[in-house]
Design a protein around this motif. Structure first.
Motif, PDB file in Angstrom:
ATOM      1  N   SER A  53      35.532  34.094  53.192  1.00  0.00           N
ATOM      2  CA  SER A  53      34.743  34.815  54.209  1.00  0.00           C
ATOM      3  C   SER A  53      35.596  35.864  54.903  1.00  0.00           C
ATOM      4  CB  SER A  53      34.233  33.823  55.259  1.00  0.00           C
ATOM      5  OG  SER A  53      35.345  33.351  55.998  1.00  0.00           O
ATOM      6  N   LEU A  54      34.920  36.843  55.499  1.00  0.00           N
ATOM      7  CA  LEU A  54      35.621  37.900  56.229  1.00  0.00           C
ATOM      8  C   LEU A  54      36.395  37.312  57.414  1.00  0.00           C
ATOM      9  CD1 LEU A  54      36.211  40.905  56.479  1.00  0.00           C
ATOM     10  CD2 LEU A  54      34.178  41.136  57.902  1.00  0.00           C
ATOM     11  N   GLU A  55      35.790  36.286  58.073  1.00  0.00           N
ATOM     12  CA  GLU A  55      36.483  35.644  59.210  1.00  0.00           C
ATOM     13  C   GLU A  55      37.832  35.087  58.762  1.00  0.00           C
ATOM     14  OE1 GLU A  55      33.303  35.095  58.600  1.00  0.00           O
ATOM     15  OE2 GLU A  55      32.179  35.289  60.480  1.00  0.00           O
ATOM     16  N   GLU A  56      37.813  34.435  57.613  1.00  0.00           N
ATOM     17  CA  GLU A  56      39.047  33.834  57.081  1.00  0.00           C
ATOM     18  C   GLU A  56      40.084  34.929  56.806  1.00  0.00           C
ATOM     19  OE1 GLU A  56      39.886  30.634  56.742  1.00  0.00           O
ATOM     20  OE2 GLU A  56      41.827  31.357  55.995  1.00  0.00           O
ATOM     21  N   LYS A  57      39.608  36.031  56.211  1.00  0.00           N
ATOM     22  CA  LYS A  57      40.529  37.124  55.879  1.00  0.00           C
ATOM     23  C   LYS A  57      41.109  37.730  57.160  1.00  0.00           C
ATOM     24  CE  LYS A  57      38.185  38.202  51.585  1.00  0.00           C
ATOM     25  NZ  LYS A  57      37.851  39.141  50.554  1.00  0.00           N
ATOM     26  N   GLU A  58      40.244  37.886  58.170  1.00  0.00           N
ATOM     27  CA  GLU A  58      40.724  38.459  59.436  1.00  0.00           C
ATOM     28  C   GLU A  58      41.752  37.549  60.095  1.00  0.00           C
ATOM     29  OE1 GLU A  58      37.009  39.234  61.344  1.00  0.00           O
ATOM     30  OE2 GLU A  58      36.977  41.314  60.615  1.00  0.00           O
ATOM     31  N   SER A  59      41.505  36.240  59.993  1.00  0.00           N
ATOM     32  CA  SER A  59      42.441  35.306  60.609  1.00  0.00           C
ATOM     33  C   SER A  59      43.785  35.334  59.862  1.00  0.00           C
ATOM     34  CB  SER A  59      41.786  33.917  60.639  1.00  0.00           C
ATOM     35  OG  SER A  59      42.694  32.934  60.348  1.00  0.00           O
ATOM     36  N   ARG A  60      43.739  35.467  58.523  1.00  0.00           N
ATOM     37  CA  ARG A  60      44.994  35.584  57.763  1.00  0.00           C
ATOM     38  C   ARG A  60      45.740  36.864  58.151  1.00  0.00           C
ATOM     39  NH1 ARG A  60      42.792  33.657  51.814  1.00  0.00           N
ATOM     40  NH2 ARG A  60      42.351  31.545  52.499  1.00  0.00           N
ATOM     41  N   LEU A  61      44.995  37.947  58.316  1.00  0.00           N
ATOM     42  CA  LEU A  61      45.642  39.221  58.670  1.00  0.00           C
ATOM     43  C   LEU A  61      46.358  39.089  60.012  1.00  0.00           C
ATOM     44  CD1 LEU A  61      45.958  42.234  57.792  1.00  0.00           C
ATOM     45  CD2 LEU A  61      44.072  42.754  59.323  1.00  0.00           C
ATOM     46  N   LYS A  62      45.693  38.394  60.949  1.00  0.00           N
ATOM     47  CA  LYS A  62      46.280  38.226  62.280  1.00  0.00           C
ATOM     48  C   LYS A  62      47.584  37.421  62.180  1.00  0.00           C
ATOM     49  CE  LYS A  62      44.811  36.766  66.890  1.00  0.00           C
ATOM     50  NZ  LYS A  62      45.358  35.415  67.088  1.00  0.00           N
ATOM     51  N   THR A  63      47.528  36.317  61.425  1.00  0.00           N
ATOM     52  CA  THR A  63      48.731  35.492  61.241  1.00  0.00           C
ATOM     53  C   THR A  63      49.854  36.314  60.613  1.00  0.00           C
ATOM     54  OG1 THR A  63      47.257  33.654  60.801  1.00  0.00           O
ATOM     55  CG2 THR A  63      49.558  33.334  60.187  1.00  0.00           C
ATOM     56  N   LEU A  64      49.489  37.070  59.597  1.00  0.00           N
ATOM     57  CA  LEU A  64      50.489  37.882  58.891  1.00  0.00           C
ATOM     58  C   LEU A  64      51.093  38.929  59.838  1.00  0.00           C
ATOM     59  CD1 LEU A  64      51.875  38.803  56.245  1.00  0.00           C
ATOM     60  CD2 LEU A  64      49.902  40.265  55.820  1.00  0.00           C
ATOM     61  N   ASN A  65      50.223  39.608  60.592  1.00  0.00           N
ATOM     62  CA  ASN A  65      50.726  40.664  61.480  1.00  0.00           C
ATOM     63  C   ASN A  65      51.677  40.107  62.535  1.00  0.00           C
ATOM     64  OD1 ASN A  65      49.452  42.710  60.188  1.00  0.00           O
ATOM     65  ND2 ASN A  65      47.676  42.772  61.542  1.00  0.00           N
ATOM     66  N   GLU A  66      51.365  38.913  63.034  1.00  0.00           N
ATOM     67  CA  GLU A  66      52.252  38.324  64.044  1.00  0.00           C
ATOM     68  C   GLU A  66      53.649  38.082  63.461  1.00  0.00           C
ATOM     69  OE1 GLU A  66      48.669  36.347  66.630  1.00  0.00           O
ATOM     70  OE2 GLU A  66      50.004  34.983  65.514  1.00  0.00           O
ATOM     71  N   LEU A  67      53.660  37.598  62.228  1.00  0.00           N
ATOM     72  CA  LEU A  67      54.948  37.319  61.581  1.00  0.00           C
ATOM     73  C   LEU A  67      55.708  38.619  61.293  1.00  0.00           C
ATOM     74  CD1 LEU A  67      56.429  34.783  60.583  1.00  0.00           C
ATOM     75  CD2 LEU A  67      55.532  35.246  58.303  1.00  0.00           C
ATOM     76  N   VAL A  68      54.983  39.593  60.755  1.00  0.00           N
ATOM     77  CA  VAL A  68      55.599  40.883  60.423  1.00  0.00           C
ATOM     78  C   VAL A  68      56.184  41.525  61.686  1.00  0.00           C
ATOM     79  CG1 VAL A  68      54.936  43.252  59.850  1.00  0.00           C
ATOM     80  CG2 VAL A  68      54.243  41.396  58.337  1.00  0.00           C
ATOM     81  N   ASN A  69      55.418  41.492  62.781  1.00  0.00           N
ATOM     82  CA  ASN A  69      55.894  42.120  64.025  1.00  0.00           C
ATOM     83  C   ASN A  69      57.117  41.401  64.589  1.00  0.00           C
ATOM     84  OD1 ASN A  69      53.835  43.844  63.734  1.00  0.00           O
ATOM     85  ND2 ASN A  69      52.523  42.981  65.339  1.00  0.00           N
ATOM     86  N   LYS A  70      57.143  40.083  64.408  1.00  0.00           N
ATOM     87  CA  LYS A  70      58.305  39.315  64.878  1.00  0.00           C
ATOM     88  C   LYS A  70      59.572  39.819  64.175  1.00  0.00           C
ATOM     89  CE  LYS A  70      60.005  35.090  63.585  1.00  0.00           C
ATOM     90  NZ  LYS A  70      60.087  33.761  63.170  1.00  0.00           N
ATOM     91  N   TYR A  71      59.482  40.012  62.862  1.00  0.00           N
ATOM     92  CA  TYR A  71      60.672  40.476  62.135  1.00  0.00           C
ATOM     93  C   TYR A  71      60.992  41.941  62.426  1.00  0.00           C
ATOM     94  CZ  TYR A  71      60.775  36.016  59.777  1.00  0.00           C
ATOM     95  OH  TYR A  71      60.856  34.667  59.518  1.00  0.00           O
TER      96      TYR A  71
END
Ligand code: 5AD
Ligand code: SF4
Length: 468
Positions: free
Chosen positions: A381-399
């Motif tokens: 679902s789009l919700e799932e994809k959006e939630s993955r993007l958010k998780t990914l962005n948080e990690l990417v921004n941390k690094y």
């Protein structure tokens, strides 16, 4: 560019495909008319817009930044993700409205979207107020289309790419200090999600001699930095007989002694050891590499047609890091490729945790008509994809922040390019490693490379002062 220079450029390009100016150059039809151009998408489009501007100004048009003032509005479009369509059609609505007030306003649409059959059909059906549509393969025909314009919509898009057209060094460039240099057009990789091979055609490399001539011309004009440009720069030359490979081309460009060399975009599959050695050997090849990962899951990488595994990517990454001093590496990642599982996504996070990229452009997968992936069923679902993007962005921004923090209290070389948008008292520029820096300093320093002492670090930029 003025006309004498234009003619001079034409002379230099003797034996190359001749341009169409002969009919137009003495024609005053367009003298003093104003054009407004809006560019969507990648650096390739930005550079194509420079070509369009050069063509228009050579026949008399003047650029305006006010859309309402324009006699001609050009939209240079992107097709890589579906939401690009919504933006363009939204903007076209405003153009239609303007045209009601200004009868002679000309509206032109070009770029990757123009190469899509569905878009052309949509224009024919619902957007007949557009005057001119041309594609990515025939930009040079735009002046002729303007000259021959009738009241009817004129669509002139070639489905096949044809030869590389050398137009000489007569680009009007957006910057006086950094320049894009196309080394190839199109892409032969056919990643299953990507529309580029269809909108930009098969790979066509320029001849190395033409590229080097352009670089030398830019040095004479005082340019400090060039970026070699292509969808897949390190596959350079593979489509030509008796042509250099990318590493050899890069070495020859380094030997011109231009101060800074960059290149985008590299594909991991074409990244050779020789290429790493050349990057490490020359100080004027910047230690910055954009190396798209797309996914960390071997299963998804295979479905994407990326030609490498997670381990191979990490091995290449480590090799570059160990051989190129102070290198910074950024990447592109897609989440939500059809039927990407939680396990697949965790593999992507795992690569991010291993590589700790300097930065990443992250995208939710977007279904593109006529690509193989568009036929794959997708239950996520789009919700799932959006939630993955958010998780990914948080990690990417941390690094990104962690990597940027390493610059605190250090002195780095920065090419200062202009006044910072956020603070008019500051200039902005980029380090060798492509970090954006805002520097409190005198405006006279625009266009120079300075030693800058970093006083503060954020996720997406650094602050600094000129080192005394
Ligand atoms: N959906 C989402 N992202 C895409 N990209 C290319 N095609 C798609 C698509 N269909 C991303 C890739 C590529 C970057 C320029 O755009 O990550 O590297
Ligand atoms: Fe698209 Fe793949 Fe070519 Fe990049 S390498 S332009 S993602 S097909």
């Amino acid at each position: 560019m003025n006309l004498p220079n234009m003619l001079e450029a034409k002379k230099r390009t003797k034996n190359k495909v001749s341009y169409i100016y002969d009919n137009i150059i003495n024609n005053n039809t367009f003298k003093g008319l104003k054009y407004y151009i809006r560019t969507y998408g990648c650096q390739m489009n930005v550079h194509d817009s420079e070509e369009i501007k050069s063509l228009l100004e050579s026949i008399g048009y003047i650029e305006t930044n006010e859309m309402d003032d324009a006699d001609l509005i050009i939209l240079n479009t992107c097709a890589i993700r579906e939401n690009a369509h919504d933006k363009v059609f939204g903007f076209l609505g405003r153009c239609k409205h303007l045209k009601k007030e200004k009868e002679n306003l000309i509206i032109a649409l070009c770029g990757c979207m123009a190469q899509e059959e569905g878009v052309v059909n949509e224009i024919l059906k619902n957007h007949k107020y557009i005057d001119i549509v041309f594609g990515t393969h025939n930009i040079n025909e735009f002046p002729k289309m303007l000259l021959n314009k009738t009241k009817n919509l004129n669509i002139n898009v070639y489905s096949k790419e044809g030869e590389v057209i050398e137009i000489g060094n007569h680009y009007i460039r957006d910057s006086k200090y950094t320049a894009w240099v196309n080394i190839m057009y199109g892409c032969d990789k056919f990643c299953t999600y990507c529309i580029v091979p269809y909108t930009r055609g098969k790979q066509r490399s320029r001849k190395s001699k033409d590229i080097l001539d352009e670089v030398n011309e830019l040095i004479n004009l005082g340019y400090k930095e060039i970026t070699l440009l292509g969808q897949n720069v390190n596959a350079y030359g593979k489509d030509l007989e008796n042509e250099l490979d990318f590493s050899s081309l890069l070495e020859l460009v380094a030997k011109t002694n231009i101060e800074r060399i960059r290149f985008v975009t590299s594909h991991p599959w074409d990244f050779t050891d020789k290429m790493i050695d050349i990057i490490a050997k020359y100080d004027n090849i910047m230690p910055y590499i954009h190396l798209p990962l797309q996914s960390g899951s071997d299963r998804i990488l295979k479905l994407m047609g990326r030609r490498y595994t997670k381990d191979e990517y990490i091995e290449l990454y480590n090799k570059i890091k160990s051989k190129v001093k102070n290198v910074s590496i950024t990447t592109d990642i897609i989440v939500g490729f059809p039927n990407e599982t939680d396990e697949d996504f965790k593999e992507t996070l795992d690569v991010v945790n291993t590589c700790k990229f300097d930065g990443a452009f992250t995208f939710i997968y977007s279904k593109r008509e006529s690509t193989p992936a568009a036929l794959m069923e997708d239950k996520v679902s789009l919700e799932e994809k959006e939630s993955r993007l958010k998780t990914l962005n948080e990690l990417v921004n941390k690094y990104s922040l962690e990597n940027n923090k390493k610059y605190l209290n250090k002195t780095v070389k920065v090419l200062l390019l202009g006044i910072s948008e956020k603070d008019n008292n500051k200039l902005y520029g980029y380090t060798d490693t492509m970090k954006l820096v805002n520097v409190l300093c005198n405006k006279d320093l625009i266009g120079t490379i300075q030693d800058v002492y970093i006083t503060d670090t954020k996720s997406f930029s650094l602050d600094g002062i000129i080192k005394e």
